[in-house]
Design a protein around this motif. Structure first.
Motif, PDB file in Angstrom:
ATOM      1  N   LYS A 109       0.931  -1.261   0.329  1.00 25.08           N
ATOM      2  CA  LYS A 109      -0.134   0.320   0.208  1.00 25.08           C
ATOM      3  C   LYS A 109       0.445   1.056  -0.086  1.00 25.08           C
ATOM      4  N   ASP A 110       1.848   1.259   0.627  1.00 23.44           N
ATOM      5  CA  ASP A 110       3.184   2.496   1.107  1.00 23.44           C
ATOM      6  C   ASP A 110       3.396   2.870  -0.786  1.00 23.44           C
ATOM      7  N   VAL A 111       4.145   2.391  -1.242  1.00 22.06           N
ATOM      8  CA  VAL A 111       4.361   2.536  -2.616  1.00 22.06           C
ATOM      9  C   VAL A 111       3.874   2.337  -3.281  1.00 22.06           C
ATOM     10  N   TYR A 112       2.500   2.130  -3.187  1.00 28.61           N
ATOM     11  CA  TYR A 112       1.769   2.012  -4.570  1.00 28.61           C
ATOM     12  C   TYR A 112       0.915   4.016  -4.220  1.00 28.61           C
ATOM     13  N   ASP A 113       0.584   4.123  -3.067  1.00 30.24           N
ATOM     14  CA  ASP A 113       0.361   5.283  -2.540  1.00 30.24           C
ATOM     15  C   ASP A 113       1.343   6.219  -3.288  1.00 30.24           C
ATOM     16  N   ARG A 114       2.440   6.333  -3.517  1.00 28.02           N
ATOM     17  CA  ARG A 114       3.477   7.392  -3.950  1.00 28.02           C
ATOM     18  C   ARG A 114       3.424   7.027  -4.900  1.00 28.02           C
ATOM     19  N   TYR A 115       3.557   5.844  -5.551  1.00 29.79           N
ATOM     20  CA  TYR A 115       4.230   5.712  -7.287  1.00 29.79           C
ATOM     21  C   TYR A 115       2.903   5.112  -8.176  1.00 29.79           C
ATOM     22  N   ALA A 125       5.977  -6.396 -10.469  1.00 34.03           N
ATOM     23  CA  ALA A 125       6.371  -5.843  -9.271  1.00 34.03           C
ATOM     24  C   ALA A 125       7.637  -7.394  -8.068  1.00 34.03           C
ATOM     25  N   HIS A 126       6.827  -8.250  -8.428  1.00 32.13           N
ATOM     26  CA  HIS A 126       7.440  -9.928  -7.502  1.00 32.13           C
ATOM     27  C   HIS A 126       8.917  -9.815  -8.547  1.00 32.13           C
ATOM     28  N   GLY A 127       9.212 -10.019  -7.207  1.00 33.32           N
ATOM     29  CA  GLY A 127      11.015 -10.359  -8.095  1.00 33.32           C
ATOM     30  C   GLY A 127      10.686 -11.573  -8.773  1.00 33.32           C
ATOM     31  N   PRO A 128      12.120 -11.900  -9.375  1.00 36.83           N
ATOM     32  CA  PRO A 128      13.387 -10.967  -9.094  1.00 36.83           C
ATOM     33  C   PRO A 128      12.908  -9.261  -9.624  1.00 36.83           C
ATOM     34  N   HIS A 129      14.808  -8.977  -9.482  1.00 35.28           N
ATOM     35  CA  HIS A 129      14.429  -7.647 -10.081  1.00 35.28           C
ATOM     36  C   HIS A 129      15.443  -6.998 -10.821  1.00 35.28           C
ATOM     37  N   THR A 130      15.429  -6.434 -11.392  1.00 36.59           N
ATOM     38  CA  THR A 130      16.536  -6.464 -12.444  1.00 36.59           C
ATOM     39  C   THR A 130      16.758  -4.782 -12.953  1.00 36.59           C
ATOM     40  N   ASP A 136      14.114   5.564 -15.218  1.00 40.38           N
ATOM     41  CA  ASP A 136      15.554   5.644 -13.918  1.00 40.38           C
ATOM     42  C   ASP A 136      15.965   6.762 -13.137  1.00 40.38           C
ATOM     43  N   SER A 137      14.728   8.079 -13.603  1.00 45.05           N
ATOM     44  CA  SER A 137      14.708   9.002 -12.530  1.00 45.05           C
ATOM     45  C   SER A 137      14.669   8.608 -10.564  1.00 45.05           C
ATOM     46  N   GLN A 168      18.539  -1.318  -0.916  1.00 44.21           N
ATOM     47  CA  GLN A 168      18.064  -0.125  -1.220  1.00 44.21           C
ATOM     48  C   GLN A 168      18.372  -0.649  -3.063  1.00 44.21           C
ATOM     49  N   ARG A 169      18.784  -0.884  -3.580  1.00 39.34           N
ATOM     50  CA  ARG A 169      18.579  -1.413  -5.086  1.00 39.34           C
ATOM     51  C   ARG A 169      17.390  -1.511  -5.008  1.00 39.34           C
ATOM     52  N   VAL A 170      16.175  -3.218  -4.333  1.00 39.07           N
ATOM     53  CA  VAL A 170      15.500  -4.029  -4.764  1.00 39.07           C
ATOM     54  C   VAL A 170      14.634  -2.457  -4.124  1.00 39.07           C
ATOM     55  N   ARG A 171      14.851  -1.919  -3.312  1.00 38.01           N
ATOM     56  CA  ARG A 171      13.259  -0.918  -3.355  1.00 38.01           C
ATOM     57  C   ARG A 171      13.679  -0.486  -4.025  1.00 38.01           C
ATOM     58  N   ARG A 172      14.273   0.802  -4.987  1.00 35.70           N
ATOM     59  CA  ARG A 172      13.820   1.448  -5.629  1.00 35.70           C
ATOM     60  C   ARG A 172      13.446   0.738  -7.291  1.00 35.70           C
ATOM     61  N   LEU A 173      14.001  -0.019  -7.102  1.00 40.28           N
ATOM     62  CA  LEU A 173      13.602  -0.769  -8.665  1.00 40.28           C
ATOM     63  C   LEU A 173      11.929  -1.176  -8.778  1.00 40.28           C
TER      64      LEU A 173
END
Length: 503
Positions: free
Chosen positions: A22-28, A216-221, A228-229, A261-266
């Motif tokens: 929910k929190d990431v959805y609300d922001r992005y 949004a499910h892993g794996p993330h790349t 990219d921003s 942290q990289r996973v969070r941003r991706l």
């Protein structure tokens, strides 16, 4: 008047953004938030990972009641009549599932709830073409002979060009994983929305659609189409460079902090990407179909991203954190019609611009801020399909439940299996979340703060009899043969589950 006599009923489309908290959805997911007519801000799912959560989405019940969980991952125990799909089919709806989640697919019997199912995967992005991974798993040749064998089978397929394209796309993904270049394709989202648009707009009558988008499910790349921003992660990063289970037994995040942290941003950039895809789908349905469509945008569960409130855990195994249970639930309308709302007895209407107009002339989305649950998804769908005045506040709850039976996977190497595979239960009441696990551990959390967050209240205790009145006996793995699950899954499906981290 029966459903068959009402061909003008709106399409109902349930869009499941797999693993979106929910929190990431609300922001992005800013576009969908703005398009939404009704926003259920306190929605909780019924379980913490795909198999039991999808069973809960269909039935409104917890795993120990559906019989679908870590120790029994097929959907066979669920009777079609116990889902919200059957009554809508009797109302004249044609049902369809478009899915990139292998658990919510024919492999595990999820397709039998729908008139038709369209599976999408990295090896079958064009669903009419052949499944390349299945060909790879079944082949007996190697090298150039294997390529020649694939081309021969593709050309013999009913859709040879699509089959060849599936092979090329899979190979491009494989090459990108070995080189420092971003992945050229997403994880199926674009294929899903294209197929969903076609499946909803082509039939003459109303359609009930369920779609699962796994990006949004892993794996993330990093992949083509991400902003990219938002993520700023180099193209050579892949989340398989570390194991989530190793993070889960570390002291905090330990040496994995930079990778997490990289996973969070991706993950955030992927939610933004999904937001764009689904917002474009809304536009496509508006322009491509005279029939009104009502979209319910939600998630089967969220994701642990290593935050303190997540217990410094990654992924969605062995946990009932707020990062997993607090999910989005937005209702978006399309077309020229309005959605009549019965809100406090006022004449309120939701228009195609996603805004409500009340008697006072104010335009606004309707926010339902109280506790709500996927247990009521069927009731929401039925009310929307009936085209009667819809009271979203009727679905606020005093209590809600959630449960997992077993981990599902991700038991750390050398870890205590009894701990990681334990059953866990949660009851929400007011701003409190009460927790109990199969080993007897209890906790109380305050969930009145920001979305997807919980704060433990060690000075408070679970009220006597609370769990006994809400749940039956614990389910144990002694009642099931988990080895049979491993034997019945074919090689191609096993490869997909391994890539997703379930095996």
């Amino acid at each position: 008047m029966t459903g068959a006599d009402r061909p003008d009923r709106p399409n109902i489309v349930v869009v499941c953004l797999d693993t979106v908290r929910k929190d990431v959805y609300d922001r992005y997911a800013t576009r969908l938030r703005e398009l939404a007519s009704i926003r259920f801000e306190g929605m909780r799912t019924l379980a913490g990972w795909s198999v039991p959560s999808h069973a809960g989405l269909l039935t409104g019940s917890i795993p120990s009641e559906t019989g679908v969980h870590a120790h029994q991952r097929r959907f066979d125990p669920i009777d079609v009549e116990d889902t919200w799909i059957a009554p809508l089919e009797r109302m004249g709806y044609e049902s369809v599932c478009v899915t990139s989640n292998i658990y919510a697919s024919p492999v595990f019997g999820f397709d039998r709830f729908f008139d038709r199912t369209v599976p999408v995967s990295p090896s079958r992005r064009l669903p009419a073409g052949m499944d390349v991974q299945r060909h790879i798993s079944d082949r007996s040749t190697e090298g150039m002979e294997a390529y020649a064998d694939f081309v021969r089978q593709a050309l013999e397929h009913d859709h040879p060009l699509r089959s060849l394209a599936n092979g090329v796309l899979l190979k491009l993904d494989d090459v990108s994983r070995k080189l420092p270049i971003e992945k050229p394709t997403d994880f199926g989202g674009r294929s899903i929305v294209r197929a969903l648009e076609r499946e909803v707009t082509e039939p003459d009558g109303p359609v009930l659609a369920f779609a699962n988008l796994m990006d949004a499910h892993g794996p993330h790349t990093p992949f083509r189409g991400l902003d990219d921003s938002i993520h700023g992660v180099s193209a050579d990063f892949h989340s398989s460079s570390f194991r989530d289970s190793d993070v889960n037994v570390a002291d905090g995040l330990g040496d994995y902090a930079a990778s997490v942290q990289r996973v969070r941003r991706l993950y955030a950039a992927t939610v933004d990407y999904l937001d764009r895809l689904v917002a474009d789908l809304v536009t496509a349905l508006e322009t491509g179909d005279d029939r009104e469509s009502i979209l319910i945008v939600t998630a089967d569960h969220g994701e642990n991203l290593g935050y303190e409130s997540d217990g410094f855990l990654m992924n969605h195994m062995s946990s009932l954190s707020e990062g997993l249970l607090h999910v989005p639930f937005d209702v978006v309308t399309t077309g020229d019609g309005t959605l009549d709302l019965a809100v406090d007895g006022t004449g309120t209407h939701i228009g195609p611009d996603g805004q409500s107009t009340a008697d006072d002339g104010a335009d606004r989305p309707v926010d339902v801020n109280g506790l709500s649950s996927h247990a009521d998804l069927g009731g929401v769908i039925q009310s929307l399909a009936d085209e009667k005045p819809f009271d979203p506040f009727a679905f606020e709850r005093e209590r809600a439940r959630a449960e997992i039976v077993g981990s599902g996977s991700g038991i750390p190497e050398g870890g205590d299996e009894a701990y990681w595979d334990r059953g866990q239960r949660v009851i929400y009441r007011g701003d409190r979340k009460y927790y109990r696990d199969q080993l007897g551990t209890e906790a109380v959390y305050d969930v009145s703060g920001p979305p997807s967050k919980q704060v433990e209240r060690p000075d408070e205790t679970v009220p006597d009899g609370l769990f006994e009145s809400a749940f039956g006996d614990w389910v144990t793995d002694d009642e099931h043969d988990e080895g049979a699950f491993a034997e019945e899954v074919d090689a191609a499906s096993r490869a997909r589950l391994e890539d997703l981290g379930y095996l």
